[in-house]
Design a protein around this motif. Structure first.
Motif, PDB file in Angstrom:
ATOM      1  N   ASN A   1      -7.371 -99.763 -55.647  1.00 35.10           N
ATOM      2  CA  ASN A   1      -7.965-100.748 -54.747  1.00 35.10           C
ATOM      3  C   ASN A   1      -9.186-101.394 -55.413  1.00 35.10           C
ATOM      4  OD1 ASN A   1      -8.239-102.259 -52.459  1.00 35.10           O
ATOM      5  ND2 ASN A   1      -8.321-100.524 -51.047  1.00 35.10           N
ATOM      6  N   ALA A   2      -9.628-102.535 -54.834  1.00 37.97           N
ATOM      7  CA  ALA A   2     -10.770-103.244 -55.420  1.00 37.97           C
ATOM      8  C   ALA A   2     -11.485-104.053 -54.353  1.00 37.97           C
ATOM      9  CB  ALA A   2     -10.272-104.186 -56.517  1.00 37.97           C
ATOM     10  N   ASP A   3     -12.811-104.217 -54.521  1.00 39.34           N
ATOM     11  CA  ASP A   3     -13.539-105.183 -53.692  1.00 39.34           C
ATOM     12  C   ASP A   3     -14.281-106.141 -54.633  1.00 39.34           C
ATOM     13  OD1 ASP A   3     -15.883-103.914 -54.493  1.00 39.34           O
ATOM     14  OD2 ASP A   3     -16.187-102.851 -52.599  1.00 39.34           O
ATOM     15  N   GLU A   4     -15.286-106.848 -54.126  1.00 40.86           N
ATOM     16  CA  GLU A   4     -15.955-107.865 -54.953  1.00 40.86           C
ATOM     17  C   GLU A   4     -16.558-107.296 -56.234  1.00 40.86           C
ATOM     18  OE1 GLU A   4     -16.299-107.617 -51.718  1.00 40.86           O
ATOM     19  OE2 GLU A   4     -16.479-109.571 -50.738  1.00 40.86           O
ATOM     20  N   TYR A   5     -17.101-106.081 -56.138  1.00 38.21           N
ATOM     21  CA  TYR A   5     -17.824-105.567 -57.306  1.00 38.21           C
ATOM     22  C   TYR A   5     -17.312-104.223 -57.829  1.00 38.21           C
ATOM     23  CZ  TYR A   5     -20.992-109.346 -56.086  1.00 38.21           C
ATOM     24  OH  TYR A   5     -21.501-110.592 -55.808  1.00 38.21           O
ATOM     25  N   ASP A   6     -16.676-103.422 -56.990  1.00 39.67           N
ATOM     26  CA  ASP A   6     -16.290-102.071 -57.398  1.00 39.67           C
ATOM     27  C   ASP A   6     -14.789-101.867 -57.367  1.00 39.67           C
ATOM     28  OD1 ASP A   6     -19.035-101.364 -57.649  1.00 39.67           O
ATOM     29  OD2 ASP A   6     -19.149-101.047 -55.477  1.00 39.67           O
ATOM     30  N   LEU A   7     -14.356-100.849 -58.101  1.00 35.26           N
ATOM     31  CA  LEU A   7     -12.948-100.472 -58.145  1.00 35.26           C
ATOM     32  C   LEU A   7     -12.798 -99.060 -57.563  1.00 35.26           C
ATOM     33  CD1 LEU A   7     -12.109-101.641 -61.796  1.00 35.26           C
ATOM     34  CD2 LEU A   7     -11.564-102.857 -59.694  1.00 35.26           C
ATOM     35  N   PHE A   8     -11.586 -98.743 -57.095  1.00 30.27           N
ATOM     36  CA  PHE A   8     -11.296 -97.443 -56.477  1.00 30.27           C
ATOM     37  C   PHE A   8     -10.003 -96.903 -57.068  1.00 30.27           C
ATOM     38  CE2 PHE A   8     -13.608-100.269 -53.748  1.00 30.27           C
ATOM     39  CZ  PHE A   8     -14.645 -99.483 -53.241  1.00 30.27           C
ATOM     40  N   GLY A   9      -9.937 -95.606 -57.295  1.00 34.35           N
ATOM     41  CA  GLY A   9      -8.701 -95.061 -57.867  1.00 34.35           C
ATOM     42  C   GLY A   9      -8.690 -93.549 -57.942  1.00 34.35           C
ATOM     43  N   GLU A  10      -7.762 -93.053 -58.752  1.00 39.49           N
ATOM     44  CA  GLU A  10      -7.666 -91.597 -58.941  1.00 39.49           C
ATOM     45  C   GLU A  10      -7.540 -91.262 -60.429  1.00 39.49           C
ATOM     46  OE1 GLU A  10      -3.022 -91.366 -57.544  1.00 39.49           O
ATOM     47  OE2 GLU A  10      -4.601 -91.674 -56.048  1.00 39.49           O
ATOM     48  N   ILE A  11      -8.163 -90.163 -60.803  1.00 35.96           N
ATOM     49  CA  ILE A  11      -8.149 -89.747 -62.203  1.00 35.96           C
ATOM     50  C   ILE A  11      -6.778 -89.150 -62.526  1.00 35.96           C
ATOM     51  CG2 ILE A  11      -9.115 -88.082 -63.861  1.00 35.96           C
ATOM     52  CD1 ILE A  11     -11.858 -88.628 -62.531  1.00 35.96           C
ATOM     53  N   ILE A  12      -6.206 -89.614 -63.637  1.00 35.38           N
ATOM     54  CA  ILE A  12      -4.892 -89.111 -64.078  1.00 35.38           C
ATOM     55  C   ILE A  12      -5.141 -87.926 -64.997  1.00 35.38           C
ATOM     56  CG2 ILE A  12      -2.808 -89.679 -65.372  1.00 35.38           C
ATOM     57  CD1 ILE A  12      -3.393 -92.651 -64.585  1.00 35.38           C
ATOM     58  N   GLN A  13      -4.513 -86.815 -64.686  1.00 35.27           N
ATOM     59  CA  GLN A  13      -4.649 -85.626 -65.549  1.00 35.27           C
ATOM     60  C   GLN A  13      -3.751 -85.804 -66.769  1.00 35.27           C
ATOM     61  OE1 GLN A  13      -7.017 -83.862 -64.200  1.00 35.27           O
ATOM     62  NE2 GLN A  13      -6.864 -84.966 -62.280  1.00 35.27           N
ATOM     63  N   GLU A  14      -4.364 -85.723 -67.945  1.00 36.25           N
ATOM     64  CA  GLU A  14      -3.551 -85.933 -69.162  1.00 36.25           C
ATOM     65  C   GLU A  14      -3.280 -84.621 -69.858  1.00 36.25           C
ATOM     66  OE1 GLU A  14      -5.773 -88.835 -71.344  1.00 36.25           O
ATOM     67  OE2 GLU A  14      -5.044 -90.487 -70.117  1.00 36.25           O
TER      68      GLU A  14
END
Length: 435
Positions: A422-435
């Motif tokens: 997800n995203a808004d005007e200034y920030d991003l949102f997400g989840e860390i992918i385990q590698e």
């Protein structure tokens, strides 16, 4: 006797504050970050615009009111000298921008009940290479000052008067400091100067930033190198190529353009050149680059048509990151005595209009990252336990962040892959992918 320090202003000032603390530590003084515990408070001030001065002055008055002995350092005493002491007689000592090493003399005088002021009439800043910075903020990222002073004479800017001519630090000293920072756990180094792109011209008789970047790129354990404050006419092909090719140099360019209209640029004493062409060239040569700029609205004589020129320029170019500032009338600048100063109301309207446009550009720009994976540096956690990270497209404190969840704990300073949801005007949102 305990000493505390309050820092105002830019990242360059922060490094000076850390050097002052380094000098005091070397001399065996007890340092506290809590002003309440201190007998002496050093206030490192900013004087770039009126609002910054006001903030610094409020700090001085508050500490005096609390009964502290106050030593004022940096741009405010450099700019106002004796006038500052006359306005606030309770000040216990002052040093100018290029007098860091004189802090001991001022403190020794103060201990004997004497007031001392050491301010060079013509500042000439020499970085105290023998001093170890005592870092106030210690995290994944650290600022690294590569030069000080400025050889340009921009119409609105008082910095050359306060900081003197451009002085570069030797490459080996910068590399050694970078290695030391990495050994303390720093993974991102942010290069700063009044103008990073002019680095080395005084010392090596040519632009040496590409060479410096190559040397820093070889440091083991360093993940990211970020460049701030580049000058448009100094964005040479060699520099652009170095940013494009070196894997640790983040694809992010901070290039304050200030305006787009040729007449305004000329009056600002800025390079009059085709900025669209420059931006396009950078984007063509550096895939996925993020470009930040700063713009000034309401410069003396700026007409409605000239502002519209700027507005349309921003609309067309679509900067990834942008700051807009209202022109501030500062004494001892070329623009101070220009005709056609613009009312506060119109300046505010123009800035708001520009920032509303940028907000929309920024939101659309951020949305393109949804469903992609970005490499991000871990900064810390919110009070609710959400992880705060930053992508290579964002500089600390001035740009946005990435908020993410993770199934496993993460360590500040580590670089993680984040799937953006997800995203808004200034920030991003997400989840860390385990590698």
């Amino acid at each position: 006797m305990k000493i505390s320090l309050i820092n105002h202003g830019c990242a360059k000032n922060l490094v000076d504050s850390e050097l002052l603390l380094g000098i005091l530590t070397q001399k065996g003084y007890s340092i506290t970050l809590d002003e309440n515990e201190a007998d002496i408070v050093i206030i490192n001030t900013c004087s770039f615009i009126h609002d910054a001065e006001k903030e610094s002055v409020q700090s001085i008055l508050q500490m005096i009111e609390e009964g502290k002995k106050v030593i004022v350092t940096g741009c405010l005493p450099q700019k106002h000298k004796q006038d500052l002491k006359d306005a606030i007689p309770e000040i216990s000592g002052m040093i100018g921008t290029s007098n860091l090493n004189d802090i001991m003399t001022v403190i020794e005088s103060l201990k004997q009940g004497k007031y001392t002021s050491i301010i060079s009439e013509k500042p000439h800043y020499i970085y105290p290479e023998n001093i170890k910075r005592q870092q106030i903020t210690m995290g994944a990222s650290s600022y690294l000052k590569i030069g000080e002073g400025c050889n340009y004479k921009c119409g609105y800017c008082v910095i050359p008067n306060l900081r003197g001519k451009y002085v570069s630090r030797p490459i080996e000293n910068i590399v050694n400091e970078a290695k030391e920072l990495v050994s303390k756990g720093v993974t991102e180094i942010i290069l700063i100067a009044q103008d990073t792109s002019s680095y080395g011209i005084d010392l090596y008789k040519k632009q040496a930033l590409p060479q410096l970047l190559k040397e820093l790129n070889n440091i083991e354990g360093l993940s990211w190198i970020r460049i701030m404050y580049a000058y448009p006419s100094m964005m040479t092909d060699e520099l652009i190529d170095a940013i494009a090719k070196l894997d640790k140099v983040v694809k992010y360019i901070d290039i304050p353009l200030q305006h787009s209209h040729p007449r305004v640029l000329e009056s600002m004493r800025r390079p009059v050149m085709d900025y669209r062409e420059l931006i396009q060239k950078i984007r063509d040569k550096i895939p996925n680059v993020s470009i930040r700029t700063s713009l000034v609205v309401g410069y003396p004589g700026e007409t409605e048509e000239e502002f519209e020129h700027l507005y349309n320029f921003v609309k067309d170019v679509k900067f990834d990151r942008m700051g807009a500032f209202e022109y501030s009338k500062e004494k001892n600048t070329y623009s101070y005595s220009l005709k056609g100063h613009i009312s506060a109301k119109i300046k505010k309207q123009r800035r708001n209009k520009l920032m509303e446009l940028q907000q929309e550009i920024s939101r659309k720009n951020n949305e393109k990252y949804i469903d992609t994976t970005l490499k991000c540096i871990v900064e810390g956690y919110t009070d609710e336990g959400v992880i705060i990270l930053r992508s290579e497209h964002d500089a600390p404190e001035i740009d946005g962040v990435v908020y993410a969840s993770s199934k496993t704990p993460v360590v500040p300073g580590d670089i993680e892959s984040v799937k953006i949801t997800n995203a808004d005007e200034y920030d991003l949102f997400g989840e860390i992918i385990q590698e």
